[in-house]
Design a protein around this motif. Structure first.
Motif, PDB file in Angstrom:
ATOM      1  N   GLY A  29       0.972  -1.366  -0.055  1.00 45.67           N
ATOM      2  CA  GLY A  29      -0.071  -0.007   0.036  1.00 45.67           C
ATOM      3  C   GLY A  29       0.941   1.231   0.007  1.00 45.67           C
ATOM      4  O   GLY A  29       1.956   1.319   0.514  1.00 45.67           O
ATOM      5  N   GLU A  30       0.551   2.300  -0.689  1.00 45.15           N
ATOM      6  CA  GLU A  30       1.013   3.281  -0.702  1.00 45.15           C
ATOM      7  C   GLU A  30       1.110   4.116   0.572  1.00 45.15           C
ATOM      8  O   GLU A  30       1.943   5.172   0.803  1.00 45.15           O
ATOM      9  N   ARG A  31       0.175   4.162   1.437  1.00 45.77           N
ATOM     10  CA  ARG A  31       0.294   4.925   2.771  1.00 45.77           C
ATOM     11  C   ARG A  31       0.984   4.105   3.758  1.00 45.77           C
ATOM     12  O   ARG A  31       0.797   4.538   5.058  1.00 45.77           O
ATOM     13  N   VAL A  32       1.492   3.018   3.334  1.00 49.24           N
ATOM     14  CA  VAL A  32       2.379   2.282   4.578  1.00 49.24           C
ATOM     15  C   VAL A  32       3.539   3.313   5.092  1.00 49.24           C
ATOM     16  O   VAL A  32       3.957   3.887   4.375  1.00 49.24           O
ATOM     17  N   LYS A  33       3.614   3.214   6.315  1.00 50.12           N
ATOM     18  CA  LYS A  33       4.763   4.185   6.847  1.00 50.12           C
ATOM     19  C   LYS A  33       6.073   4.174   6.114  1.00 50.12           C
ATOM     20  O   LYS A  33       6.537   3.079   6.067  1.00 50.12           O
ATOM     21  N   TYR A  34       6.573   5.298   6.025  1.00 54.40           N
ATOM     22  CA  TYR A  34       7.576   5.490   5.150  1.00 54.40           C
ATOM     23  C   TYR A  34       8.919   4.911   5.676  1.00 54.40           C
ATOM     24  O   TYR A  34       9.911   4.230   5.106  1.00 54.40           O
ATOM     25  N   TRP A  35       8.888   4.582   7.206  1.00 56.42           N
ATOM     26  CA  TRP A  35       9.885   4.156   7.758  1.00 56.42           C
ATOM     27  C   TRP A  35      10.065   2.610   7.813  1.00 56.42           C
ATOM     28  O   TRP A  35      10.762   1.685   8.258  1.00 56.42           O
ATOM     29  N   VAL A  36       8.790   1.913   7.590  1.00 53.17           N
ATOM     30  CA  VAL A  36       8.394   0.554   7.449  1.00 53.17           C
ATOM     31  C   VAL A  36       8.569  -0.179   6.141  1.00 53.17           C
ATOM     32  O   VAL A  36       9.089  -1.162   6.083  1.00 53.17           O
ATOM     33  N   LYS A  37       7.992   0.759   5.250  1.00 57.27           N
ATOM     34  CA  LYS A  37       8.068   0.132   3.741  1.00 57.27           C
ATOM     35  C   LYS A  37       9.242  -0.672   3.327  1.00 57.27           C
ATOM     36  O   LYS A  37       9.250  -1.802   2.714  1.00 57.27           O
ATOM     37  N   PRO A  38      10.213   0.043   3.571  1.00 58.39           N
ATOM     38  CA  PRO A  38      11.778  -0.662   2.847  1.00 58.39           C
ATOM     39  C   PRO A  38      11.794  -2.010   3.649  1.00 58.39           C
ATOM     40  O   PRO A  38      12.229  -3.046   2.853  1.00 58.39           O
ATOM     41  N   ASP A  39      11.531  -2.000   4.984  1.00 61.38           N
ATOM     42  CA  ASP A  39      11.526  -3.467   5.731  1.00 61.38           C
ATOM     43  C   ASP A  39      10.879  -4.183   5.076  1.00 61.38           C
ATOM     44  O   ASP A  39      11.424  -5.537   4.837  1.00 61.38           O
ATOM     45  N   ILE A  40       9.572  -4.119   4.731  1.00 68.73           N
ATOM     46  CA  ILE A  40       8.782  -5.070   4.202  1.00 68.73           C
ATOM     47  C   ILE A  40       9.217  -5.514   2.761  1.00 68.73           C
ATOM     48  O   ILE A  40       9.239  -6.828   2.420  1.00 68.73           O
ATOM     49  N   LEU A  41       9.295  -4.466   1.908  1.00 70.57           N
ATOM     50  CA  LEU A  41       9.938  -4.813   0.580  1.00 70.57           C
ATOM     51  C   LEU A  41      11.108  -5.580   0.509  1.00 70.57           C
ATOM     52  O   LEU A  41      11.123  -6.615  -0.161  1.00 70.57           O
ATOM     53  N   ASN A  42      12.020  -5.394   1.671  1.00 77.12           N
ATOM     54  CA  ASN A  42      13.254  -6.255   1.619  1.00 77.12           C
ATOM     55  C   ASN A  42      12.987  -7.531   2.061  1.00 77.12           C
ATOM     56  O   ASN A  42      13.785  -8.444   1.543  1.00 77.12           O
ATOM     57  N   ARG A  43      12.221  -7.741   2.973  1.00 77.89           N
ATOM     58  CA  ARG A  43      11.709  -9.038   3.436  1.00 77.89           C
ATOM     59  C   ARG A  43      11.224  -9.996   2.244  1.00 77.89           C
ATOM     60  O   ARG A  43      11.444 -11.047   2.387  1.00 77.89           O
ATOM     61  N   ILE A  44      10.200  -9.370   1.602  1.00 82.55           N
ATOM     62  CA  ILE A  44       9.717  -9.828   0.460  1.00 82.55           C
ATOM     63  C   ILE A  44      10.825 -10.370  -0.734  1.00 82.55           C
ATOM     64  O   ILE A  44      10.573 -11.294  -1.156  1.00 82.55           O
ATOM     65  N   GLU A  45      11.521  -9.361  -0.933  1.00 87.01           N
ATOM     66  CA  GLU A  45      12.650  -9.578  -1.907  1.00 87.01           C
ATOM     67  C   GLU A  45      13.679 -10.745  -1.457  1.00 87.01           C
ATOM     68  O   GLU A  45      13.918 -11.646  -2.530  1.00 87.01           O
ATOM     69  N   GLU A  46      14.037 -10.674  -0.155  1.00 86.00           N
ATOM     70  CA  GLU A  46      14.755 -12.085   0.273  1.00 86.00           C
ATOM     71  C   GLU A  46      14.197 -13.170   0.423  1.00 86.00           C
ATOM     72  O   GLU A  46      14.782 -14.054   0.623  1.00 86.00           O
ATOM     73  N   GLY A  47      12.844 -13.403   0.353  1.00 88.72           N
ATOM     74  CA  GLY A  47      11.902 -14.466   0.584  1.00 88.72           C
ATOM     75  C   GLY A  47      11.636 -15.021   1.819  1.00 88.72           C
ATOM     76  O   GLY A  47      11.228 -15.895   2.237  1.00 88.72           O
ATOM     77  N   SER A  48      12.014 -14.082   2.739  1.00 89.90           N
ATOM     78  CA  SER A  48      11.499 -14.393   4.285  1.00 89.90           C
ATOM     79  C   SER A  48      10.043 -14.456   4.445  1.00 89.90           C
ATOM     80  O   SER A  48       9.654 -14.976   5.124  1.00 89.90           O
ATOM     81  N   ILE A  49       9.438 -13.253   3.696  1.00 85.61           N
ATOM     82  CA  ILE A  49       7.856 -13.388   3.747  1.00 85.61           C
ATOM     83  C   ILE A  49       7.410 -13.397   2.182  1.00 85.61           C
ATOM     84  O   ILE A  49       7.957 -12.988   1.265  1.00 85.61           O
ATOM     85  N   THR A  50       6.608 -14.449   2.087  1.00 84.27           N
ATOM     86  CA  THR A  50       6.105 -14.493   0.515  1.00 84.27           C
ATOM     87  C   THR A  50       4.973 -13.858   0.364  1.00 84.27           C
ATOM     88  O   THR A  50       3.965 -13.706   1.276  1.00 84.27           O
ATOM     89  N   ALA A  51       5.067 -13.187  -0.721  1.00 85.52           N
ATOM     90  CA  ALA A  51       3.864 -12.160  -1.174  1.00 85.52           C
ATOM     91  C   ALA A  51       3.178 -12.505  -2.314  1.00 85.52           C
ATOM     92  O   ALA A  51       4.075 -12.863  -3.334  1.00 85.52           O
ATOM     93  N   TYR A  52       1.974 -12.674  -2.442  1.00 87.61           N
ATOM     94  CA  TYR A  52       1.011 -13.210  -3.453  1.00 87.61           C
ATOM     95  C   TYR A  52       0.467 -11.914  -3.869  1.00 87.61           C
ATOM     96  O   TYR A  52      -0.565 -11.403  -3.208  1.00 87.61           O
ATOM     97  N   PHE A  53       0.606 -11.047  -4.912  1.00 88.70           N
ATOM     98  CA  PHE A  53       0.149 -10.024  -5.370  1.00 88.70           C
ATOM     99  C   PHE A  53      -0.993 -10.322  -6.464  1.00 88.70           C
ATOM    100  O   PHE A  53      -0.860 -11.367  -7.108  1.00 88.70           O
ATOM    101  N   ASN A  54      -1.883  -9.303  -6.629  1.00 85.83           N
ATOM    102  CA  ASN A  54      -3.112  -9.544  -7.551  1.00 85.83           C
ATOM    103  C   ASN A  54      -3.804 -10.963  -7.234  1.00 85.83           C
ATOM    104  O   ASN A  54      -3.938 -11.881  -8.137  1.00 85.83           O
ATOM    105  N   ALA A  55      -3.866 -11.042  -5.788  1.00 78.29           N
ATOM    106  CA  ALA A  55      -4.337 -12.541  -5.283  1.00 78.29           C
ATOM    107  C   ALA A  55      -5.450 -12.222  -4.360  1.00 78.29           C
ATOM    108  O   ALA A  55      -5.593 -11.329  -3.702  1.00 78.29           O
ATOM    109  N   GLU A  56      -6.382 -13.264  -4.197  1.00 79.30           N
ATOM    110  CA  GLU A  56      -7.331 -13.402  -3.312  1.00 79.30           C
ATOM    111  C   GLU A  56      -7.748 -14.704  -2.721  1.00 79.30           C
ATOM    112  O   GLU A  56      -7.486 -15.674  -3.329  1.00 79.30           O
ATOM    113  N   ILE A  57      -8.006 -14.907  -1.432  1.00 84.61           N
ATOM    114  CA  ILE A  57      -8.500 -16.253  -1.134  1.00 84.61           C
ATOM    115  C   ILE A  57      -9.889 -16.444  -1.334  1.00 84.61           C
ATOM    116  O   ILE A  57     -10.641 -15.693  -1.374  1.00 84.61           O
ATOM    117  N   THR A  58     -10.006 -17.777  -1.917  1.00 90.91           N
ATOM    118  CA  THR A  58     -11.371 -18.156  -2.292  1.00 90.91           C
ATOM    119  C   THR A  58     -11.739 -19.270  -1.374  1.00 90.91           C
ATOM    120  O   THR A  58     -13.110 -19.285  -1.363  1.00 90.91           O
TER     121      THR A  58
END
Length: 321
Positions: A192-221
């Motif tokens: 999200g665009e409104r995620v706190k600016y000091w937190v956003k790099p942290d989540i992006l780095n964790r996703i990029e390194e694979g520590s957290i798996t992110a499914y974008f354009n996705a929904e639980i069915t």
């Protein structure tokens, strides 16, 4: 039957600010709150840090001193608690309003504990009580949460965090750091665009390194006891799952407002009808304050930009009480 000048519904920061304005003017008022004092803040995650600085959360020019520029949930609870108790505000907690009806000159308010008559009513109930549901099979399983408190129960578990807002990102990072296996299910194509600016790099780095798996354009069915099914851009996937934390936002209690006679915009945003200069709704003598004024646009109003509603209402009430 209690006769009042002003009855305030909701003991959040803005409801408290309204009570302070009433007390300064010598009006007979009461706040009714169905939960704890500042109930929404109480239900925030234990380790939450506000985006706003402490001075922007102050009400009635009462200083809010915090250890850091951006205060924590516990510091905010302490601040609003001290403001309420030191000013000896009239607040009835754990009391729910059942009905509001208007005669020619007064409002009749029925709660689960008492009946009131009041010349004016202020609704400052926020929006945190009714979550936006996923509306998928299995959402009623006990493994599904629409509120997040702390990470410890999710250690060594497969966790699906739904959403990409501040609350979702905070939960995902905290659970990951407490030993949970975290997947994020995100309807959009990015955090999200409104995620706190000091937190956003942290989540992006964790996703990029694979520590957290992110499914974008996705929904639980579908949600099952040990797995969930999701639709993704690459097709349907089934992944192991112990808990779902669906932080998909919240909405005001529109039925309660409708029952009180308040009208809403027809543009899909359900913004209540009120005068932006006085905060009086389409029901004469009934005022709206705080985040509830945004309807489904729950990001529009928050503490720091709606504190002024209390003064605006009081100034208009002074001409009518």
């Amino acid at each position: 039957m209690k006769d009042l000048d002003v009855l305030i519904i909701g003991a959040g920061p803005i409801g408290i600010a309204c009570a302070l304005e009433c007390k300064k003017r010598g009006w007979d008022y009461t706040i009714i709150e169905k939960g704890a004092l500042t109930n929404s803040l109480f239900n925030y995650p234990l380790n939450m840090t506000f985006f706003s600085t402490s001075e922007k959360l102050e009400i009635d020019d009462i200083p809010f001193i915090s250890s850091n520029p951006k205060p924590t949930r516990n510091e905010a609870l302490e601040y609003y608690r001290r403001v309420s108790t030191s000013n000896d505000l009239n607040i009835n907690l754990y009391e729910s309003v059942i009905d509001i009806s208007k005669t020619e000159t007064t409002f009749n308010i029925e709660s689960d504990k008492a009946n009131y008559k009041s010349k004016k009513v202020i609704i400052a109930t926020g929006f945190y009580d009714i979550p936006n549901l996923l509306n998928v099979p299995g959402e009623d399983l006990p493994k599904v949460f629409h509120y997040y408190k702390e990470a410890h129960p999710f250690t060594l578990q497969n966790i699906a965090v739904v959403g990409a807002s501040n609350s979702s990102v905070d939960a995902a990072l905290e659970i990951y750091r407490k030993g949970g296996n975290v997947s994020m299910i995100v309807r959009g194509d990015a955090i999200g665009e409104r995620v706190k600016y000091w937190v956003k790099p942290d989540i992006l780095n964790r996703i990029e390194e694979g520590s957290i798996t992110a499914y974008f354009n996705a929904e639980i069915t579908e949600i099952k006891p040990t797995e969930i099914t999701i639709n993704t851009a690459e097709g349907k996937k089934t992944i192991p799952n112990d808990y779902v934390i669906a932080l998909t936002g919240y909405q005001p209690n529109f039925k309660f407002l409708e029952k009180a006679g308040i009208e809403f915009s027809k543009d899909g945003k359900s913004i209540p009808n009120y005068n932006s200069k006085t905060m009086e709704s389409n029901v004469e003598g009934l005022y709206l304050a705080g985040v509830i004024c945004g309807g489904k646009e729950t990001h529009k109003w928050f503490i720091e930009n709606s504190r002024i509603h209390a003064t605006m209402i009081a100034e208009h009430l002074a001409q009518n009480i």
